[in-house]
Design an enzyme around this catalytic site. Structure first.
Site, PDB file in Angstrom:
ATOM      1  N   ALA A 272      26.501 -45.871 -47.293  1.00  0.00           N
ATOM      2  CA  ALA A 272      25.618 -46.322 -46.218  1.00  0.00           C
ATOM      3  C   ALA A 272      26.138 -47.691 -45.771  1.00  0.00           C
ATOM      4  O   ALA A 272      25.710 -48.729 -46.261  1.00  0.00           O
ATOM      5  CB  ALA A 272      24.186 -46.425 -46.719  1.00  0.00           C
TER       6      ALA A 272
ATOM      7  N   ALA B  49      21.884 -56.174 -46.200  1.00  0.00           N
ATOM      8  CA  ALA B  49      22.244 -54.924 -46.864  1.00  0.00           C
ATOM      9  C   ALA B  49      21.353 -53.802 -46.347  1.00  0.00           C
ATOM     10  O   ALA B  49      20.559 -54.003 -45.430  1.00  0.00           O
ATOM     11  CB  ALA B  49      22.084 -55.076 -48.377  1.00  0.00           C
ATOM     12  N   ASN B  50      21.512 -52.629 -46.895  1.00  0.00           N
ATOM     13  CA  ASN B  50      20.633 -51.519 -46.534  1.00  0.00           C
ATOM     14  C   ASN B  50      20.279 -50.754 -47.799  1.00  0.00           C
ATOM     15  O   ASN B  50      20.873 -50.967 -48.843  1.00  0.00           O
ATOM     16  CB  ASN B  50      21.307 -50.623 -45.504  1.00  0.00           C
ATOM     17  CG  ASN B  50      22.665 -50.188 -45.971  1.00  0.00           C
ATOM     18  OD1 ASN B  50      22.783 -49.516 -46.987  1.00  0.00           O
ATOM     19  ND2 ASN B  50      23.701 -50.594 -45.281  1.00  0.00           N
ATOM     20  N   ARG B  51      19.318 -49.880 -47.677  1.00  0.00           N
ATOM     21  CA  ARG B  51      18.835 -49.145 -48.848  1.00  0.00           C
ATOM     22  C   ARG B  51      19.759 -47.988 -49.159  1.00  0.00           C
ATOM     23  O   ARG B  51      19.811 -47.024 -48.431  1.00  0.00           O
ATOM     24  CB  ARG B  51      17.461 -48.550 -48.557  1.00  0.00           C
ATOM     25  CG  ARG B  51      16.381 -49.558 -48.426  1.00  0.00           C
ATOM     26  CD  ARG B  51      15.070 -48.819 -48.186  1.00  0.00           C
ATOM     27  NE  ARG B  51      14.115 -49.712 -47.566  1.00  0.00           N
ATOM     28  CZ  ARG B  51      13.454 -50.652 -48.226  1.00  0.00           C
ATOM     29  NH1 ARG B  51      13.615 -50.784 -49.527  1.00  0.00           N
ATOM     30  NH2 ARG B  51      12.620 -51.435 -47.586  1.00  0.00           N
TER      31      ARG B  51
END
Ligand code: C5P
Length: 224
Positions: A95, A29-31
């Site tokens: 995102a 995942a990403n922030r």
């Protein structure tokens, strides 16, 4: 401006991160907190729009009056966007993970004597570029985001051209700014008309204020 300047307009918004499965229990995942995208959805609904919000996994509630679809992966997000079209405006604030695991494990990967498993990555679809380049059913106004940690305006300008969208909301997400996960944002709006691009730089605002200002700017652009 009338109190409901987006009445009768359908606005599609993506928000949050995507989760790309490694196996049934793990993901990449990403922030992204989803705060900016959710704030835009709330502001568009307050402006009278019919709002479809397509969100990756976040810990936020659906804003009032917004039709929320929750997805996990980039591919699910693209499919949800495609089935939510047509729209008058599409705002891609998610995102999205650039890569996913090429061969997702059907069972939980086990620790073993062979050491860590190699993870082969493959490129995800670019949702913003895919929708911007539609020849049929392209939303008349397509807005992307550019979160950068350096050369903000240059990178955002390049992204505007590469993705084929109409506007880019560029923001500096260097760790020192506290934008990621925080409640405030400093943004620059790049607006393309044919060969020319207008740049508006906005002061530091809360994400709610950025959302209200962006929606007002969109309403203004659509009124002419
Ligand atoms: O290329 P980059 O990820 O920096 O582009 C950011 C913009 O593109 C954002 O608007 C984001 O929502 C969108 N995007 C997308 N699908 C991807 C990657 C980015 O829609 N796979």
């Amino acid at each position: 401006q009338p109190p409901k300047p987006l009445l009768g307009k359908r606005v599609l918004i993506t928000a949050g991160p995507t989760h790309e499965p490694i196996d049934p229990v793990r993901y990449i995942a990403n922030r992204s907190s989803g705060k900016q995208g959710y704030a835009i959805a709330a502001a568009a609904a307050a402006a009278g729009a019919e709002v479809v919000l397509i969100s990756g996994p976040v810990e936020l509630r659906a804003p009032a009056g917004v039709d929320l679809t929750r997805v996990e992966s980039a591919r699910e997000m693209l499919a949800a966007v495609q089935s939510a079209l047509p729209a008058d405006v599409a705002i891609f604030a998610a995102a999205v993970a650039d890569w996913r695991v090429a061969a997702e494990g059907e069972q939980k990967l086990k620790k073993g004597a062979g050491g860590p498993p190699p993870l082969q990555l493959t490129e995800n679809p670019d949702i913003l570029a895919t929708i911007s380049k539609l020849t049929e059913g392209r939303p008349p106004l397509v807005v992307g985001f550019a979160a950068e940690t350096e050369n903000l305006i240059d990178n955002a300008n390049a992204k505007l051209a590469r993705k084929g969208c109409d506007w880019i909301v560029a923001n500096d997400v260097s760790p020192a700014t506290g934008v990621m996960g925080g409640d405030r944002n400093t943004v620059h709006l790049l607006m393309r008309h044919g060969e020319a691009t207008d740049l508006e730089s906005w002061p530091l605002m809360t994400k709610d204020e950025v959302a209200t200002a962006l929606v007002a700017r969109i309403a203004q652009a659509m009124a002419v």
